[in-house]
Design a protein around this motif. Structure first.
Motif, PDB file in Angstrom:
ATOM      1  N   ASN A 476       7.429   8.764   0.508  1.00 51.03           N
ATOM      2  CA  ASN A 476       8.594   8.361  -0.273  1.00 51.03           C
ATOM      3  C   ASN A 476       9.862   8.316   0.571  1.00 51.03           C
ATOM      4  O   ASN A 476      10.658   7.378   0.487  1.00 51.03           O
ATOM      5  N   HIS A 481      10.210   4.798  -2.692  1.00 49.93           N
ATOM      6  CA  HIS A 481       9.389   5.159  -3.852  1.00 49.93           C
ATOM      7  C   HIS A 481       8.479   4.021  -4.308  1.00 49.93           C
ATOM      8  O   HIS A 481       7.437   4.279  -4.915  1.00 49.93           O
ATOM      9  N   ASP A 482       8.860   2.768  -4.031  1.00 50.01           N
ATOM     10  CA  ASP A 482       7.963   1.661  -4.392  1.00 50.01           C
ATOM     11  C   ASP A 482       6.636   1.791  -3.657  1.00 50.01           C
ATOM     12  O   ASP A 482       5.557   1.629  -4.252  1.00 50.01           O
ATOM     13  N   THR A 483       6.724   2.074  -2.369  1.00 51.17           N
ATOM     14  CA  THR A 483       5.502   2.248  -1.582  1.00 51.17           C
ATOM     15  C   THR A 483       4.725   3.471  -2.054  1.00 51.17           C
ATOM     16  O   THR A 483       3.484   3.449  -2.149  1.00 51.17           O
ATOM     17  N   ASP A 485       4.661   4.674  -5.053  1.00 51.64           N
ATOM     18  CA  ASP A 485       3.999   4.324  -6.315  1.00 51.64           C
ATOM     19  C   ASP A 485       2.744   3.495  -6.067  1.00 51.64           C
ATOM     20  O   ASP A 485       1.712   3.677  -6.737  1.00 51.64           O
ATOM     21  N   GLU A 486       2.827   2.530  -5.132  1.00 46.02           N
ATOM     22  CA  GLU A 486       1.641   1.728  -4.809  1.00 46.02           C
ATOM     23  C   GLU A 486       0.506   2.622  -4.320  1.00 46.02           C
ATOM     24  O   GLU A 486      -0.671   2.405  -4.668  1.00 46.02           O
ATOM     25  N   CYS A 544      -0.098  -1.458   1.483  1.00 42.64           N
ATOM     26  CA  CYS A 544       1.043  -1.670   0.599  1.00 42.64           C
ATOM     27  C   CYS A 544       1.822  -2.896   1.079  1.00 42.64           C
ATOM     28  O   CYS A 544       1.379  -3.608   1.990  1.00 42.64           O
ATOM     29  N   LYS A 545       2.986  -3.111   0.518  1.00 40.64           N
ATOM     30  CA  LYS A 545       3.736  -4.330   0.828  1.00 40.64           C
ATOM     31  C   LYS A 545       4.046  -4.452   2.323  1.00 40.64           C
ATOM     32  O   LYS A 545       3.813  -5.487   2.947  1.00 40.64           O
ATOM     33  N   GLU A 784      13.161   7.647  -9.920  1.00 38.72           N
ATOM     34  CA  GLU A 784      12.678   6.298 -10.221  1.00 38.72           C
ATOM     35  C   GLU A 784      13.718   5.454 -10.938  1.00 38.72           C
ATOM     36  O   GLU A 784      13.404   4.389 -11.454  1.00 38.72           O
ATOM     37  N   ASP A 787      14.409   1.485 -10.081  1.00 40.84           N
ATOM     38  CA  ASP A 787      13.459   0.384 -10.226  1.00 40.84           C
ATOM     39  C   ASP A 787      12.528   0.526 -11.424  1.00 40.84           C
ATOM     40  O   ASP A 787      11.620  -0.284 -11.576  1.00 40.84           O
ATOM     41  N   ASP A 788      12.707   1.508 -12.275  1.00 37.59           N
ATOM     42  CA  ASP A 788      11.853   1.698 -13.450  1.00 37.59           C
ATOM     43  C   ASP A 788      12.689   1.477 -14.701  1.00 37.59           C
ATOM     44  O   ASP A 788      13.594   2.245 -14.993  1.00 37.59           O
TER      45      ASP A 788
END
Length: 864
Positions: A476, A481-483, A485-486, A544-545, A784, A787-788
């Motif tokens: 994180n 945090h996007d990564t 979460d993935e 991930c991305k 979060e 982005d949530d």
């Protein structure tokens, strides 16, 4: 709304919501949530009180707790449903835990919904609001239908024309009646026509008085010359019509007639003249006859206006409304009905309402329709209809008799329950599943473990695998945090695939997962299954991305029926075994043993060292800056306790827990207060705030206020510069004692803050009793928030609540600029977290605070 059961509901009267729960604080909380609905809120602490309240007033919605001492919720609901006048009152059941049997019984008793405690304020508010709106719609519909029926009945029973005294009177009345009828569609035009024609016919001034809203009158005068005499004439006519003192008018003559049609008064007609001969008998008879025609025309115009308004309301409502005859044939319907069932009127008119139900419900609908016609009683029920596309639609259908015994019809109101049913399914799923991974959550886990514990006597083993993702915080912090979460989503998918359909796979928070196997043949098989899962989860990288990650899990296992004797043992032992695996056994599933448990117990023995550590001054304080995110200015400092044992830094939460369990929290808290106040006084910065965390146990001690005031007096720090932070746990044991002590501290000048706000369901209740100055948004929401969407909505509700309560907000755990920017733009300016600074040791505090403005300027301008 005060009233008697059975009293008709009007759109002007205030609706009542009855809240029934044996917990007074929860009732107060629920009423606080419902206050914005502008309804009367009535509380009852038991089923008996609820029934008494229902006998005293008409209630629109009942919020009823299932589990109450004495008469329970279901028994109370049964008695309510047995009363005809209460049978259709919607009930929302509240329960801490509901199984399928409770749900079935509740819906059999007519419940519209179940809400599980702790109750979501937004969900409760939305559901009660929707039921109140539905109650108002039904009430208005019934009133309008009754009024329309009465007026249509009077039209059908048109009064026989009075015997005309002379042919001349008949012709003249017929002429006026025709004139009135021509203008009878528009009431305003009809009023002008009546006063003009009557004035010309009798060569006199004319006044027409019609009822207006609010027990007032609307007056229409015939055209007369202007000036003072005209005003006196109008005033005189009003006095005659109202029955007041009749002022003398030289040579005056007047005729007054109360107008009525179809048995109902519709107004007053008055003609008068101030000069000329008195009215003759012929004129008097003609006046009475023409008044009858005018009254009928006014009644027709009023009825037409009511019918038009009723038709507009009927067409505008979102519910399907149909009128059916005694055989069930549809005679009329609104647009919502055609949209729901066919798409055009021709395919509905003339069909039987029974044919719209699915095959399994047609007999039931036919029986209820016959019952409504026979008993003249309204009835509501849930059933399934077939829509225009023949897809089944769950609906709430209400059958209401209209008309008289000769020509009896039934009004059918059909409310589409599709959205409500879908929402219930979503809510039920969300209540038991993690929103990110869609795995079962802690609640589902606890229910399954409780079931396994009840079946433990069958001698079968159940295994629980407890695991977390190693170095997840670094993921994180490094990649965002996007990564993170993935990574969690992919780990969850692999766990689900590896565990198989028969296992329960849960995410219980953060990066922690649990797998439960039932009916395990042996402990060895359970360990083998855990190792197989580790291999499948860790065997392939996660792409991930922007990065490729290699997942690593630490896994511990315990078996119910072997080392563990209860669900609590099972969780604790697996957790301990998982931490054992983190030390040097990352590639295998570690089985809990007594040896592992003994080593873990060594940490527990730290409790015995707390008292000596206080005496030896082994504790120290660090201070985390609280920053104004809009300006970069330093707003305050939060004092954090630290303790190093050997090479291990003990977390602050563990220090407090150890001190509390060792009975040393009072001593530790006194040390924290004294040392933090001294450090703050040494700074000499009256423009800053010092935030100090309070232990719930210390607040409940009788010496708390003396300790607090003594530390403040010794340091010389103004109370206004001190903010005392407390968590919801402060109010668990003895909330009244804690509230009294904190209100006293607030009256002296200390500020109060509720830490970790929103994590506990009791937050709103405590806001009612404690005059807090600050709310601190917990780091779990901040993590979060950028982005949530759901988290953003929740934080916005915190900000709105703080604004409504006129308190300020501080966001904790702000770790990146995205979080900081979103919170600032949403209205939370004060923030703290690693994005701004790590906690500062007390020895470095003065220097860091002194250079803070320069450091912030350098950061904002990009200087090194």
């Amino acid at each position: 709304m005060d009233g008697v059961v059975g009293e008709p509901t009007t759109t002007e009267s205030k609706q009542t919501v009855l809240v029934v729960d044996d917990d007074a604080r929860l009732r107060d909380l629920l009423c606080t949530v419902l206050t914005p609905l502008d309804c009367e809120l009535v509380q009852a602490g038991s089923g008996e009180e609820a029934l008494t309240a229902l006998l005293q007033r008409k209630v629109a919605v009942i919020v009823l707790d299932i589990n109450m001492p004495g008469m329970g919720g279901f028994e109370t609901a049964q008695l309510i449903r047995e009363a005809d006048e209460l049978a259709s009152t919607p009930i929302i059941f509240l329960t801490g835990q509901a199984d399928d049997g409770d749900l079935d019984r509740g819906y059999d008793l007519g419940a519209v919904d179940f809400l599980l405690k702790p109750v979501s304020a937004a969900v409760l508010f939305a559901k009660v609001k929707a039921l109140l709106e539905l109650d108002r719609s039904f009430a208005k519909l019934r009133m309008e239908a009754a009024r329309l029926h009465e007026q249509q009945l009077q039209i059908a029973r048109a009064a026989e024309s009075r015997q005309r005294e002379e042919l001349a009177f008949t012709r003249r009345r017929a002429r006026l009646a025709n004139i009135f009828a021509a203008d009878s569609i528009d009431l305003h035009t009809l009023e002008k026509t009546i006063v003009a024609e009557m004035s010309q016919l009798f060569d006199a001034a004319c006044l027409l008085r019609l009822p207006a809203p609010g027990s007032e009158w609307h007056d229409s005068f015939s055209h007369t010359e202007g000036g003072r005499r005209s005003e006196l004439l109008q005033q005189w006519l009003v006095e005659q019509a109202s029955g007041g003192v009749r002022a003398p008018m030289p040579g005056g003559a007047v005729m007054i007639q109360e107008l009525s049609a179809r048995g109902q008064p519709v107004g007053i007609l008055c003609v008068g003249r101030t000069d000329g001969p008195p009215f003759s008998e012929v004129e008097t008879a003609l006046f009475r006859g023409t008044s009858v025609a005018a009254a009928l025309a006014i009644s027709n115009a009023t009825l037409y206006r009511v019918q038009t308004e009723y038709a507009a309301v009927m067409q505008a409502t979102a519910d399907a409304i149909l009128a059916v005859d005694a055989s069930g044939v549809i005679r009329s319907c609104n647009k919502a009905a055609t949209a729901l069932f066919s798409g055009h009127d021709d395919s509905l008119i003339g069909r039987s309402i029974v044919d719209l139900a699915v095959d399994a419900h047609r007999d039931r609908l036919r029986e209820q329709l016959d019952s409504t016609l026979a008993t003249h009683q309204e009835v509501s029920m849930e059933m399934t209809f077939a829509s225009g596309l023949r897809r089944p639609v769950d609906v709430l259908i209400t059958l209401s008799p209209i008309g008289d015994s000769i020509d009896l019809h039934v009004a059918v109101v059909v409310h589409d329950l599709t959205e409500i049913k879908q929402a219930q399914m979503v809510i039920s799923h969300l209540a038991s599943h993690d929103p990110l991974t869609d795995l079962a959550n802690r609640r589902e886990l606890n229910e399954r473990l409780a079931e396994l514990s009840r079946r433990q006597s069958d001698g079968k083993l159940a295994a629980l695998l407890y695991m977390d993702v190693n170095r997840f915080k670094s993921v994180n912090d490094t990649y965002g945090h996007d990564t993170g979460d993935e990574l969690l989503v992919e780990v969850a998918a692999r766990l689900r695939s590896a565990a198989g359909d028969d296992a329960l796979v849960c995410r219980i928070g953060g990066d922690e997962f649990i797998v439960v196997f039932e009916d395990v043949p042996s402990i060895e098989d359970a360990v083998a299954a855990g190792n197989r899962i580790l291999q499948q989860v860790q065997g392939e990288p996660v792409r991930c991305k922007n990065v490729t990650l290699y997942p690593s899990l630490s896994m511990g296992i315990s078996c119910l029926g072997a080392s563990a004797r209860s669900p609590e043992d099972l969780l604790n032992q697996a957790d301990i075994a998982m931490f054992e695996s983190k030390k040097n056994r990352l590639d295998e599933c570690v089985l809990y043993t007594e040896g592992i448990g003994s080593r873990h117990k060594g940490k527990v023995d730290l409790r015995s060292e707390v008292a000596d550590a206080i005496v030896r001054s082994e504790f120290r304080l660090a201070y985390q800056p609280i920053v104004n995110s809009a300006t970069g200015a330093l707003f305050g400092l939060e004092a954090l306790v630290r303790w190093r044992v050997g090479d291990e830094e003990i977390p602050a939460t563990d220090i407090i827990a150890l001190a509390e369990s060792a009975g040393q929290i009072g001593e530790l808290s006194r040390w924290i207060l004294a040392r933090s106040f001294e450090d703050f006084a040494a700074l000499g910065r009256n423009d800053l705030k010092l935030h100090v965390n309070l232990s719930p146990d210390h607040v409940l001690e009788g010496s708390f206020l003396d300790d607090l005031i003594g530390a403040q007096r010794d340091s010389g720090v103004a109370p206004e510069n001190i903010c005392l932070e407390l968590t919801e746990r402060t109010f668990y044991g003895d909330p009244a004692t804690a509230r009294v002590a904190l209100r006293h501290a607030r009256s002296i000048g200390f500020n109060l803050a509720i830490d970790d706000f929103g994590v506990d369901h009791a937050s709103l209740t405590n806001l009612l009793h404690i005059p807090v100055d600050w709310l601190k948004i917990d780091r779990t929401f901040v993590a979060e928030v950028h982005d949530d969407q759901r988290v953003q909505n929740l934080v916005r509700s915190h900000i709105a609540l703080a604004s409504c309560m006129q308190v300020d907000l501080i966001a904790e755990g702000v770790e990146n600029q995205k979080q900081a920017d979103w919170l600032r733009d949403a209205g939370c300016v004060l923030q703290q977290g690693f994005s701004y600074a790590h906690p500062i040791e007390a020895t470095d505090l003065a220097a860091e605070v002194e250079k803070w403005p320069t450091a912030r300027r350098a950061r904002n301008t990009g200087e090194s």
